[in-house]
Design an enzyme around this catalytic site. Sequence first.
Site, PDB file in Angstrom:
ATOM      1  N   CYS A  15      76.985  42.120  41.724  1.00  0.00           N
ATOM      2  CA  CYS A  15      77.695  42.478  40.504  1.00  0.00           C
ATOM      3  C   CYS A  15      76.707  42.933  39.417  1.00  0.00           C
ATOM      4  CB  CYS A  15      78.552  41.301  40.055  1.00  0.00           C
ATOM      5  SG  CYS A  15      79.745  41.665  38.759  1.00  0.00           S
ATOM      6  N   HIS A  16      76.558  42.182  38.329  1.00  0.00           N
ATOM      7  CA  HIS A  16      75.597  42.487  37.268  1.00  0.00           C
ATOM      8  C   HIS A  16      74.207  41.913  37.578  1.00  0.00           C
ATOM      9  CE1 HIS A  16      79.345  43.243  35.074  1.00  0.00           C
ATOM     10  NE2 HIS A  16      78.644  43.872  34.150  1.00  0.00           N
ATOM     11  N   GLY A  17      74.073  41.132  38.653  1.00  0.00           N
ATOM     12  CA  GLY A  17      72.793  40.524  39.024  1.00  0.00           C
ATOM     13  C   GLY A  17      71.639  41.504  39.145  1.00  0.00           C
TER      14      GLY A  17
END
Length: 181
Positions: free
Chosen positions: A107-109
């Site tokens: 995801c935003h990782g």
Amino acid sequence: MAQRIMILATDGFEQSELEGPYSAIKTAGLEPVVVSPHDGQIKGWQHDHWGDPVDVNLTLDEAEAEDFDALVLPGGQMNPDKMRTEKKAVQLVKDFCESGKPVAAICHGPWLLAEAGMIKGKTVTSWPSIRTDLKNAGANVVDQEVATDGNLITSRNPDDIPAFNKALLKALQEQDQMADA
């Protein structure tokens, strides 16, 4: 001794993106270790509201990449945005990437991968809103369930967790087999 997998997160992690990999790691007989800037508990984010707390096993100050076999970077918008301002967190990401150990971000990782300067020339995927950031950091960004490039494993969103977990566990198994050879 079971492989130890660091899950690097803070308040605002996407609930399913920490709990899904955590559960898969544990079910595989491996040791998930939640690392955060502060001790106690961190609070998850569940789509559009606060989720459940998760116990922190080690603080950033106590954690070193050499003590772990892999790194998982859950998403959620708040979590990686906060973590990329933590110098020790960014250094841990860099240390893991440079060691060749599996690094899995969802995801935003991948924002943390960009912050650590570890995605130039790499093929990655992510949540749509950060893809331009990843391109600007030099990555080849694709829109697929899982992108694996060397030791980097990336996925887009909670729907990809089963494929993300499968890719992570496969990388850990291959790493374990190489260590036994």
